[in-house]
Design an enzyme around this catalytic site. Structure first.
Site, PDB file in Angstrom:
ATOM      1  N   GLN A  91      25.488  37.398  36.943  1.00  0.00           N
ATOM      2  CA  GLN A  91      25.539  36.057  37.527  1.00  0.00           C
ATOM      3  C   GLN A  91      25.721  36.147  39.039  1.00  0.00           C
ATOM      4  O   GLN A  91      25.058  35.444  39.803  1.00  0.00           O
ATOM      5  CB  GLN A  91      26.698  35.289  36.900  1.00  0.00           C
ATOM      6  CG  GLN A  91      26.978  33.937  37.534  1.00  0.00           C
ATOM      7  CD  GLN A  91      28.098  33.215  36.807  1.00  0.00           C
ATOM      8  OE1 GLN A  91      27.941  32.802  35.665  1.00  0.00           O
ATOM      9  NE2 GLN A  91      29.236  33.072  37.451  1.00  0.00           N
ATOM     10  N   SER A 115      39.810  36.418  32.200  1.00  0.00           N
ATOM     11  CA  SER A 115      38.805  35.383  31.995  1.00  0.00           C
ATOM     12  C   SER A 115      39.471  34.173  31.364  1.00  0.00           C
ATOM     13  O   SER A 115      40.406  34.317  30.560  1.00  0.00           O
ATOM     14  CB  SER A 115      37.698  35.910  31.071  1.00  0.00           C
ATOM     15  OG  SER A 115      36.866  34.854  30.646  1.00  0.00           O
ATOM     16  N   HIS A 148      41.132  34.328  39.558  1.00  0.00           N
ATOM     17  CA  HIS A 148      40.840  33.226  40.473  1.00  0.00           C
ATOM     18  C   HIS A 148      41.769  33.278  41.695  1.00  0.00           C
ATOM     19  O   HIS A 148      41.336  33.066  42.836  1.00  0.00           O
ATOM     20  CB  HIS A 148      41.057  31.875  39.771  1.00  0.00           C
ATOM     21  CG  HIS A 148      40.112  31.607  38.656  1.00  0.00           C
ATOM     22  ND1 HIS A 148      40.528  31.453  37.349  1.00  0.00           N
ATOM     23  CD2 HIS A 148      38.761  31.445  38.638  1.00  0.00           C
ATOM     24  CE1 HIS A 148      39.482  31.199  36.578  1.00  0.00           C
ATOM     25  NE2 HIS A 148      38.401  31.206  37.335  1.00  0.00           N
TER      26      HIS A 148
END
Length: 280
Positions: A159, A190, A43
């Protein structure tokens, strides 16, 4: 006055759409990093890209219930808002959007989402309704934030491809693909990794290393279905995992492939009761 969860120097944490819209009023070249929290270095790499390329950056933290096809999975999903806000403050993120469900789903008008037969592969084959939920919430969040750029990682490659198609066909926003970040053992980072015990994280890293090595070994050779099937059985026996799919597919259209070049190896499996995905 903004309705704030808390106010930090150089960072505003906003719970309501109206406050976010007011905060972003007058700004152009806004970058958006959608997350479900439990932030990690993957992230952080997305956020840093947005901070580098955009005038202002919005990070959302919203665990979207409609993309979970298993209620237990939704309840167990890691949550640590306090830690996430500390990370975002240190990164000097401009705006953090942490809405409740009613804010995101205030509008009941859905973009009609129909996955074609060719899209019902890999995770879509095993997680009914998952991608419809992801695409729906991404369209809603994009409509709220109205970013110029959306930064998403390649770990969830299927995705990413589906979201990019729907977003860029319906909004002016552009989806930016960002490389998967891995730990020292090659395990793709993750939030779900927090659910794994240390030994299982090491085992998952060994599986990743095995497939990275497999890809290098057969880079210039034709990959047969039998070869993939043999590798699948080998990994299941060696590491005691249940593999849903192990497939070689073209990076652009996700069609089955028999050549490593311009393709990726896609993996979905259960390590004990934790579902992990990756691509190489």
């Amino acid at each position: 006055m903004f309705y704030l969860l808390k106010y930090y120097i150089q960072m505003k944490v906003l719970l309501r759409n109206s406050d976010l819209n007011e905060a972003l009023s007058g700004f152009s070249n806004v970058g958006f990093v959608p997350t479900m929290g439990s932030l990690h270095k993957g992230h952080i790499s997305l956020i840093k890209k947005s901070l580098n390329y955009c005038n202002k950056t919005v990070v959302s933290i919203f665990i979207n219930p409609t993309q979970f096809n298993n209620k237990t999975d939704y309840k167990k999903y890691p949550r640590n808002l306090k830690k996430d806000l500390k990370i975002l403050k240190k990164l000097k993120v401009n705006f953090v959007y942490t809405p409740i469900k009613n804010e995101v789903y205030r509008s009941k008008n859905k973009i009609k989402i129909h996955l074609s037969k060719k899209d019902k592969i890999l995770c879509a084959k095993y997680r009914k309704g998952h991608f419809e939920g992801v695409i729906d919430v991404m369209c809603r969040l994009t409509n709220i934030v109205k970013p110029e750029k959306i930064f998403m990682g390649e770990k969830d490659f299927q995705q990413l491809i589906l979201v990019k198609k729907y977003i860029e066909n319906n909004f002016k926003s552009k989806v930016i693909l960002c490389k998967t970040i891995r730990d020292k053992n090659k395990l793709a980072l993750s939030s779900r990794n927090l659910l794994l015990k240390k030994g299982d994280q090491i085992k998952a890293g060994k599986i990743a290393k095995a497939l990275i090595s497999f890809k290098k070994k057969f880079f210039k050779r034709k990959i047969t279905k039998k070869l993939i099937f043999t590798k699948k059985n080998e990994l299941e026996k060696l590491y005691g995992v249940n593999i849903e799919y192990l497939e070689l597919r073209n990076k652009k259209n996700l069609k089955l492939s028999n050549r490593i070049n311009h393709s990726k190896i896609f993996l979905g499996y259960y390590l004990k009761n934790i579902r992990l995905i990756d691509n190489f």
